[in-house]
Scaffold this motif. Structure first.
Motif, PDB file in Angstrom:
ATOM      1  N   GLY A 211      29.175  17.218  46.827  1.00  0.00           N
ATOM      2  CA  GLY A 211      28.018  17.712  46.092  1.00  0.00           C
ATOM      3  C   GLY A 211      26.749  17.673  46.910  1.00  0.00           C
ATOM      4  O   GLY A 211      26.637  16.928  47.885  1.00  0.00           O
TER       5      GLY A 211
ATOM      6  N   ARG B   2      35.749  18.160  40.531  1.00  0.00           N
ATOM      7  CA  ARG B   2      34.343  18.555  40.654  1.00  0.00           C
ATOM      8  C   ARG B   2      33.464  17.494  40.007  1.00  0.00           C
ATOM      9  O   ARG B   2      33.684  17.112  38.854  1.00  0.00           O
TER      10      ARG B   2
ATOM     11  N   GLU C  40      22.616  17.402  42.564  1.00  0.00           N
ATOM     12  CA  GLU C  40      21.860  18.618  42.277  1.00  0.00           C
ATOM     13  C   GLU C  40      22.805  19.791  42.024  1.00  0.00           C
ATOM     14  O   GLU C  40      22.584  20.613  41.148  1.00  0.00           O
ATOM     15  N   ASP C  41      23.883  19.859  42.803  1.00  0.00           N
ATOM     16  CA  ASP C  41      24.854  20.934  42.681  1.00  0.00           C
ATOM     17  C   ASP C  41      26.173  20.424  43.240  1.00  0.00           C
ATOM     18  O   ASP C  41      26.178  19.630  44.180  1.00  0.00           O
ATOM     19  N   SER C  42      27.282  20.875  42.663  1.00  0.00           N
ATOM     20  CA  SER C  42      28.559  20.374  43.157  1.00  0.00           C
ATOM     21  C   SER C  42      29.409  21.494  43.708  1.00  0.00           C
ATOM     22  O   SER C  42      29.234  22.664  43.378  1.00  0.00           O
TER      23      SER C  42
END
Length: 172
Positions: free
Chosen positions: A104, A54, A81-83
């Motif tokens: 991501g 991750r 920003e988000d994974s």
């Protein structure tokens, strides 16, 4: 033939990132941009003969070419920003090597003399590599498919597309 040894769950590695000549289309104009930055990757639970990987941080920044026009020059930044969970697993036909995917959601920010524009990726960025060890030591992760970036308030308007991106990762 030796078998690749998977890293332990919980390992987190800080890596330097370098991109030479990322192909980006910005406001309908193709440009090549060199990017540098850092990222962190954490090893998580997997299934079977794999572990999860991750991205827990990534930021790449580079200077845009300046041809003297009003929308030339400045900087471009890609940031995690988000994974989502990626995977690290031995290759079936070469068990001494790994296949690795890092996934991501990214934002893109363009700062130019008269403006700053932020955009969000329309779909997750997928970077993949085949390699011999973890953590990466100079391994190249290639963008699986182009990623379009749109204005958050106007998602139908694409302001940039990252067409090609190869990130070289090295332990810091």
């Amino acid at each position: 033939m030796s078998r690749a040894v998977l890293p332990s769950v919980g390992v987190e590695v800080e890596l330097s990132c370098r991109v030479s000549g990322a192909a980006v289309t910005l406001r309908s104009r193709p440009v090549l941009v060199d990017l540098v930055g850092e990222c962190r990757v954490r090893v998580e639970e997997g299934s079977g003969d794999s572990v999860g990987t991750r991205l827990v941080g990534l930021r790449l920044t580079g200077d845009l070419p300046d041809a003297g026009g009003p929308e030339d020059g400045g900087t471009i930044t890609l940031e995690l920003e988000d994974s989502a969970a990626g995977v690290l697993r031995p290759l079936p036909d070469a068990p001494s090597r790994f296949a690795n995917e890092l996934v991501g959601a990214f934002t893109l920010t363009v700062v130019q003399p008269d403006s700053t524009v932020g955009a969000v990726g329309r779909h997750p960025v997928r970077l993949s590599a085949a390699r011999t060890a973890f953590p990466p030591e100079g391994d190249e992760y290639a963008l699986a498919e182009p990623v379009e970036f749109a204005l958050p308030d106007v998602p139908d308007v694409t302001i940039a597309t990252v067409e090609e991106l190869v990130v070289r990762l090295r332990v810091t």
